[in-house]
Design an enzyme around this catalytic site. Structure first.
Site, PDB file in Angstrom:
ATOM      1  CG  ASP A 193      31.289  37.620  68.350  1.00  0.00           C
ATOM      2  OD1 ASP A 193      30.614  38.632  68.591  1.00  0.00           O
ATOM      3  OD2 ASP A 193      32.379  37.392  68.896  1.00  0.00           O
ATOM      4  CD  GLU A 244      32.748  45.500  66.834  1.00  0.00           C
ATOM      5  OE1 GLU A 244      33.972  45.579  67.034  1.00  0.00           O
ATOM      6  OE2 GLU A 244      31.921  45.383  67.753  1.00  0.00           O
TER       7      GLU A 244
HETATM    8  C1  6LW Z   1      34.027  40.847  68.146  1.00  0.00           C
HETATM    9  C2  6LW Z   1      33.331  42.073  67.804  1.00  0.00           C
HETATM   10  C3  6LW Z   1      32.363  42.045  68.859  1.00  0.00           C
HETATM   11  O1  6LW Z   1      35.164  40.579  67.446  1.00  0.00           O
HETATM   12  O2  6LW Z   1      32.962  41.600  69.973  1.00  0.00           O
HETATM   13  O3  6LW Z   1      30.191  42.117  69.505  1.00  0.00           O
HETATM   14  C4  6LW Z   1      34.213  41.131  69.589  1.00  0.00           C
HETATM   15  N1  6LW Z   1      31.127  42.256  68.677  1.00  0.00           N
HETATM   16  O4  6LW Z   1      32.756  42.098  66.582  1.00  0.00           O
HETATM   17  C5  6LW Z   1      34.561  39.959  70.393  1.00  0.00           C
HETATM   18  O5  6LW Z   1      33.526  39.006  70.267  1.00  0.00           O
END
Ligand code: 6LW
Length: 491
Positions: A14, A171
């Protein structure tokens, strides 16, 4: 795999990046480990040095003893605005929530966290528009204006974009103004093999947004690229005007389905613009092959920022001040099976590596562990005149080897070596545990299949961490070394 190595190898997912002048800074998720949010500096985007951790004192972050593995601190956004650094992040543990910290020097100290009780959802982003309004955007993708000085929300959350129809888990939003256009970069498809990065653009930070016809602009899904799960990206512009993307990816090893053992790592790729859309180039090799050997003699009063511990760490059970030049660990709970084990480790950031430590178990017991979480770890432990290699895989706990040794200090070690793929079920690597004698010769006691310390087996979002621990009583460590493994392990 040359040419496709991470710029920040090991469990560093991240990534969020910003630039101030010629200096780049990058922050990552840290989950159940403290100190939280590792922070890196670079001048060239290729070589990164950890300069600290953002949440490095209990007043900023205390994780409950029962905070689940892969809970805790998720997905920061790091920005520089109005003369200071801002970092917004989610604490997923009970009583956590979104929080904002600031610093004038990114090496710290960072402020105490400002809670953002009105901001719901993970993966918060912050950006300021031309009028000075601060927009906070979270997974979903939704957005709310906030006052970054009080933590109050200044309106109702609004849904901005749901990403590509049919793709799960929109996300990791980040917003950027490029010229007169605002870009909304997101991850979608989930953080496993389907992961990808998509983008939309609009006239303002709150839209309306038009998706890029070429979405996903980055994904390795259904390819045979050695780097998989690519997604969760952030963009930065270099002083020469060129753009770059940092993102997470994994390097699965072995046969089918492939097991990744270092967690999600940070990769870099160039970005060019075509018709007003970002086009992501191939991965630029990081400097992993030049990784230097690491040695810690535990001479400093504080541990270096790369040392992490699950959930909490304080001087009463972990200190270099009790005996000069020694790391003193006092056992808590049921050792490595406990969420708050007294364990101090470094992220395994090389696929092929060797770790050694000199341990004096005294009246207690302790040793060297390779930890994925409290349910998945291998260790070599000294105490009571024996050395034992132990394995915990899910609900199963077993001693795999035992050796009688004279009482007193001992050198324990592990060699980690990737394995050739012989058939569909070949594992990713082998961990060979053993003891180094006074003549310097390494006696291997057990060689264990690395798949059981992989994310595909253990689940979650972290990677392997290697280091000393105490299982019982008070245990002293004289030194710890970690280096690239050049020779094959002793069989
Ligand atoms: C994070 C989400 C993700 O919050 O994994 O790869 C989660 N993306 O965006 C945990 O790192």
């Amino acid at each position: 795999m040359a040419g496709r190595t991470p710029v920040i190898p090991g469990f560093h997912p991240d990534p969020s990046i910003c630039r101030v002048g010629d200096d780049y800074y990058l922050a990552c998720s840290s989950f159940e480990y403290v100190p939280g949010v590792p922070l890196f500096h670079s001048r060239d985007l290729l070589h990164w040095t950890q300069i600290g951790n953002v949440l490095d004192r209990p007043g900023q972050l205390t994780l409950p003893r029962d905070a689940p593995a892969s809970g805790g601190i998720y997905a920061p956004t790091l920005r520089h605005h109005d003369g200071r650094f801002w970092l917004i992040v989610t604490n997923c543990a009970e009583g956590g929530g979104n929080l904002l910290v600031t610093a004038t020097d990114p090496a710290g100290p960072w402020s105490d966290p400002l809670p953002l009780p009105g901001v719901h959802g993970i993966d918060p982003d912050i950006v300021w528009d031309e009028d000075g309004t601060c927009w906070c955007t979270t997974a979903g993708i939704s957005q709310v204006p906030i006052d970054p000085y009080t933590g109050r929300t200044l309106g109702e959350p609004r849904r901005l974009w749901s990403g590509t129809p049919g793709a799960k888990a929109p996300e990791a939003p980040h917003l950027y103004r490029v010229g007169d256009t605002w870009y909304l970069l997101i991850a979608e498809g989930g953080t496993e093999r389907g992961h990808g990065v998509s983008v939309a653009r609009g006239p303002s930070p709150s839209g309306p947004f038009e998706p890029c016809p070429a979405n996903p602009v980055l994904s390795h899904r259904s390819t045979d690229d050695p780097v998989q799960n690519t997604g969760h990206a952030d963009l930065v512009q270099a002083p020469d005007g060129n753009w770059w993307m940092v993102f997470l990816g994994v390097r699965p090893g072995g046969g089918s389905p492939g097991w990744h053992v270092l967690g999600r790592e940070t990769f870099l790729a160039p970005v060019r613009w075509e018709d007003g859309w970002p086009v992501v180039g191939g991965i630029v090799a990081g400097a992993e092959s030049a990784a230097p050997a690491y040695r810690d003699d535990f001479d400093a009063p504080e541990l270096a920022p790369g040392w992490i511990s699950p959930r909490s760490r304080n001087a009463s059970h972990c200190t270099t001040r009790d005996r000069p030049g020694r790391l003193t660990l006092r056992a808590r709970g049921a050792g490595l099976d406990s969420p708050d084990v007294t364990f101090v480790g470094r992220r395994q950031d090389l696929l092929s590596c060797r770790a050694r430590t000199r341990v004096d178990p005294g009246e207690g017991s302790g040793g060297l562990a390779v930890r994925l979480d409290e349910d998945h770890h291998y260790e070599i432990e000294a105490g009571g005149g024996t050395v034992r290699v132990l394995a915990r895989i899910g609900p199963l706990r077993t001693a795999v080897a035992e050796l009688d040794v004279p009482e007193g200090p001992l050198t324990l070690g592990v060699d980690v070596s990737p394995q050739p793929v012989r058939d569909a079920r070949s594992g990713p690597d082998t961990l060979t545990f053993g003891v180094t004698g006074p003549d310097g010769a390494f006696t291997a006691l057990a060689a264990l299949d690395g798949r059981y310390l992989s994310t595909e087996v253990a689940g979650g979002f972290t990677g392997r961490v290697i280091g000393p621990y105490a299982a019982e009583g008070t245990v002293h460590f004289d030194w710890f070394t970690y280096e690239p493994l050049k020779e094959p392990p002793v069989a």
